[in-house]
Design a protein around this motif. Structure first.
Motif, mmCIF file in Angstrom:
data_model
loop_
_atom_site.group_PDB
_atom_site.id
_atom_site.type_symbol
_atom_site.label_atom_id
_atom_site.label_comp_id
_atom_site.label_asym_id
_atom_site.label_seq_id
_atom_site.Cartn_x
_atom_site.Cartn_y
_atom_site.Cartn_z
ATOM 1 N N ASP A 67 0.956 -1.216 0.003
ATOM 2 C CA ASP A 67 -0.123 0.111 -0.093
ATOM 3 C C ASP A 67 1.010 1.139 0.157
ATOM 4 O OD1 ASP A 67 -1.749 2.100 0.878
ATOM 5 O OD2 ASP A 67 -3.395 0.443 1.584
ATOM 6 N N ALA A 68 0.767 1.909 -1.129
ATOM 7 C CA ALA A 68 1.664 3.141 -1.112
ATOM 8 C C ALA A 68 1.391 4.277 -0.757
ATOM 9 C CB ALA A 68 1.935 3.580 -2.767
ATOM 10 N N GLN A 227 3.782 2.330 2.527
ATOM 11 C CA GLN A 227 4.169 3.509 2.780
ATOM 12 C C GLN A 227 3.283 4.407 4.010
ATOM 13 O OE1 GLN A 227 6.188 7.746 0.726
ATOM 14 N NE2 GLN A 227 6.687 5.623 -0.059
ATOM 15 N N ASP A 228 3.632 4.649 4.858
ATOM 16 C CA ASP A 228 2.918 5.713 5.874
ATOM 17 C C ASP A 228 2.884 6.843 5.454
ATOM 18 O OD1 ASP A 228 1.970 6.950 8.251
ATOM 19 O OD2 ASP A 228 2.288 5.348 9.345
ATOM 20 N N ALA A 229 1.957 7.568 5.248
ATOM 21 C CA ALA A 229 2.110 8.787 4.430
ATOM 22 C C ALA A 229 1.781 10.103 5.613
ATOM 23 C CB ALA A 229 0.753 8.929 3.522
ATOM 24 N N TRP A 230 2.021 9.742 6.966
ATOM 25 C CA TRP A 230 1.835 10.905 7.814
ATOM 26 C C TRP A 230 2.800 10.341 8.921
ATOM 27 C CZ3 TRP A 230 -3.345 13.726 8.877
ATOM 28 C CH2 TRP A 230 -3.279 14.766 9.874
ATOM 29 N N VAL A 252 7.707 -1.221 6.082
ATOM 30 C CA VAL A 252 7.187 0.182 6.212
ATOM 31 C C VAL A 252 8.311 1.170 5.743
ATOM 32 C CG1 VAL A 252 5.906 1.729 7.592
ATOM 33 C CG2 VAL A 252 5.910 -0.710 7.817
ATOM 34 N N VAL A 253 7.954 2.123 4.693
ATOM 35 C CA VAL A 253 8.448 3.228 4.507
ATOM 36 C C VAL A 253 7.876 4.429 5.317
ATOM 37 C CG1 VAL A 253 9.099 4.969 2.858
ATOM 38 C CG2 VAL A 253 9.500 2.523 2.511
ATOM 39 N N GLY A 254 8.512 5.117 5.800
ATOM 40 C CA GLY A 254 7.881 6.387 6.486
ATOM 41 C C GLY A 254 7.859 7.770 5.808
ATOM 42 N N ALA A 255 6.831 8.338 5.396
ATOM 43 C CA ALA A 255 6.856 9.681 4.919
ATOM 44 C C ALA A 255 6.950 10.533 6.046
ATOM 45 C CB ALA A 255 5.630 9.744 3.764
ATOM 46 N N LEU A 256 7.867 11.315 6.313
ATOM 47 C CA LEU A 256 8.025 12.255 7.551
ATOM 48 C C LEU A 256 7.162 13.524 7.090
ATOM 49 C CD1 LEU A 256 11.849 11.959 8.126
ATOM 50 C CD2 LEU A 256 9.910 10.472 9.072
#
Length: 552
Positions: A67-68, A227-230, A252-256
């Motif tokens: 899930d992007a 990718q966590d978008a927040w 998990v990729v974290g979007a800061l």
């Protein structure tokens, strides 16, 4: 084909999708990786006395979904508190809030969310409904798209919001037209300010529990990475703690989160947060799994339903005329461009929220400036949502190597679209929404994400909407702009290989020997003629070779 050591798991009987029109009959997993792909008899012959053998005739094995664009901690927290997403109407919302308040008498604030704008006149609920069931404690409930909040009078009092409180530059306080009194709906920045400054913040134990609840939900849907978008400083610490002790089983990729009220000075802080994340080792690090805070999320505009999505031409007034409202731009163009140039130079990926056509153009312009300043690179920048894209901007995605991050479930006929969107766009712009097929035809790389808990996290439901443009729960509906349908192969690839590409996850996204063993077993084959994706059920989810979900 090697026979030693024996696999940990083999799956036979189901078709195994390797790529479009490429199939195997069985798959074997050993030490967290795909050990073998091939004919049923050959793979079965590898089994040893301790090998788990799953035989699934008629099923389908796919790479684990990725899930992007998802909000796992916030969705998980609502799951543990007040979850309104699956309820049918205003009355059910109020019953749920009343029940929670009654069973949690010691909680200072009543929080949760997931209400849909379509269940309230004009999309704006009122404080009086909440006052009637919870007059003495503050109530704060984000709506389903997290661009607004429903609050009671006690929450407004504690936040100091009265009829004399001005609207923030990045939001709006809904008011009674006769008296100017706040009615109980806060839009955009007005909601975020109360949430960040007045509502008590969760502690680390609560954030970790929320992530684990969200992870369990995602695994049950076949999702092995996201990718966590927040990602806030607090949720980053929670992710890192879970990764370090092995409880984070998804990659998990974290979007800061880019703070819109700060400027370029925050880039040093973001770089420091990225560096701190690099020191955290996961038990699955050798497989390329763990938590990676390597992206930055910039919210460039709002949403069309509350008229905060940024448009090139103003919104219609819903009555055949034109307003003077172009929506909101949360980061001015000079700052956005400078941010992209600097973040790109530092090796950050940038994940931009862009709903309206002006937001999409601004976001693409900023990426173009970064490309011109820094040259080509492997940042894999992406734009999410893309509800309204002008035709001349469609081709720029491929030209600039920007990934189109699609939330396909939104591309359907439903009350919010009919009542709160189309009348305020007008027919010409309404016919340009969610141009998925045009983006694909123009050579754009596609990824897919749910934006859960805004809408369902189920990849199968999202894939069905991508290929049919019809709500899976209302299959008799008229397709929404059906010329923009994607093929099933394209949609499946977007939710697997496309999202893995966005996440810089070259160890997943396709099934091949030696790759990390992230896979999902479905009970039915989506590619059989006449079969609809949302009718399938996830039977098994495997992440880094570990069974993380099994249908009971």
């Amino acid at each position: 084909m090697r026979t030693e050591p024996h696999p940990d798991l083999i799956i036979t009987g189901a078709r195994v999708r390797l790529a479009a029109d490429r199939w195997a009959e069985a798959v074997a997993v050993r030490d967290g990786r795909v050990a073998a792909l091939g004919p049923h008899d050959e793979v079965r012959a590898l089994a040893g006395p301790r090998t788990e053998h799953v035989h699934a005739p008629g099923g389908l094995v796919l790479p684990g979904f990725q899930d992007a664009h998802v909000h796992t901690p916030f969705a998980g927290r609502n799951l543990l508190r007040i979850w309104l997403n699956d309820l049918p109407d205003r009355h059910a919302y109020l019953d749920a809030v009343a029940d929670y308040a009654r069973t949690h008498p010691d909680e200072e604030w009543i929080t949760g969310g997931g209400w849909a704008m379509e269940h309230f006149p004009g999309g704006t609920p009122r404080k009086e409904d909440l006052d009637a069931i919870c007059p003495d404690r503050p109530v704060f409930l984000f709506n389903r798209d997290v661009h607004g909040a429903w609050v009671n009078s006690k929450a407004l009092e504690l936040a100091g919001i009265t009829k004399d409180t001005p609207d923030p530059a990045d939001g709006r306080i809904e008011r009674d037209p006769a008296t100017g009194e706040p009615t109980g709906t806060l839009h955009e920045g007005a909601a975020y300010t109360v949430n960040e400054r007045v509502v008590p913040l969760p502690g680390q134990d609560e954030w970790q529990a929320a992530i684990l609840a969200g992870q369990a939900h995602l695994h049950a849907l076949g999702i092995t990475g996201w990718q966590d978008a927040w990602v806030t400083p607090d949720t980053q610490l929670a992710y890192q703690a879970l990764a370090a002790d092995g409880r984070l089983t998804g990659r998990v990729v974290g979007a800061l989160w880019w703070e819109r009220h700060r400027g370029l000075e925050q880039i040093d802080d973001l770089a420091a947060r990225r560096e701190s994340g690099r020191t955290v080792n996961s038990p699955r690090s050798h497989l390329g799994s763990g938590f990676f805070p390597t992206s930055v999320k910039i919210m460039t505009d709002g949403v069309l339903e509350n008229h905060t999505g940024a448009l090139l031409e103003p919104y219609c007034d819903g009555c055949g005329g034109v307003s003077d409202n172009h929506g909101l731009t949360y980061v001015d163009q000079d700052t956005l461009t400078a941010a992209l140039v600097q973040l790109d130079a530092l090796g950050f990926q940038v994940h931009q929220h862009a709903i309206g056509d002006r937001a999409v153009r601004n976001a693409l312009d900023a990426v173009a400036a970064a490309r011109a300043a820094n040259g080509p690179g492997d940042r894999r920048h992406h734009l999410a949502h893309l509800q309204l894209v002008q035709p001349e901007d469609v081709k720029r995605f491929a030209e600039l190597d920007v990934v189109a991050n699609l939330q396909t479930y939104w591309a359907q006929t439903e009350p919010q679209m009919d009542e709160l969107t189309i009348p305020f766009l007008g027919p010409e712009r309404a016919a340009m929404q969610y141009p998925f097929a045009d983006l694909h035809a123009a050579g754009a790389r596609l990824a897919m994400g749910s934006d859960w808990a805004v809408t369902t996290a189920d990849p199968l439901e999202q894939i069905e909407v991508a290929v049919r443009r019809i709500d899976p729960e209302n299959r008799g509906n008229v397709p929404f702009l059906p010329a923009q349908c994607l093929s099933l192969d394209t949609a499946v690839d977007a939710f697997t290989a496309g999202s893995a590409y966005v996440n810089h996850d070259d160890q997943a996204g396709s099934l091949r020997v030696g790759a990390r063993a992230d896979l999902v077993l479905l009970d039915r084959d989506l590619f059989e003629p006449g079969f609809l994706p949302a009718d399938a059920t996830v039977e098994l989810t495997v992440a880094s070779g570990e069974v993380v979900y099994r249908l009971q």
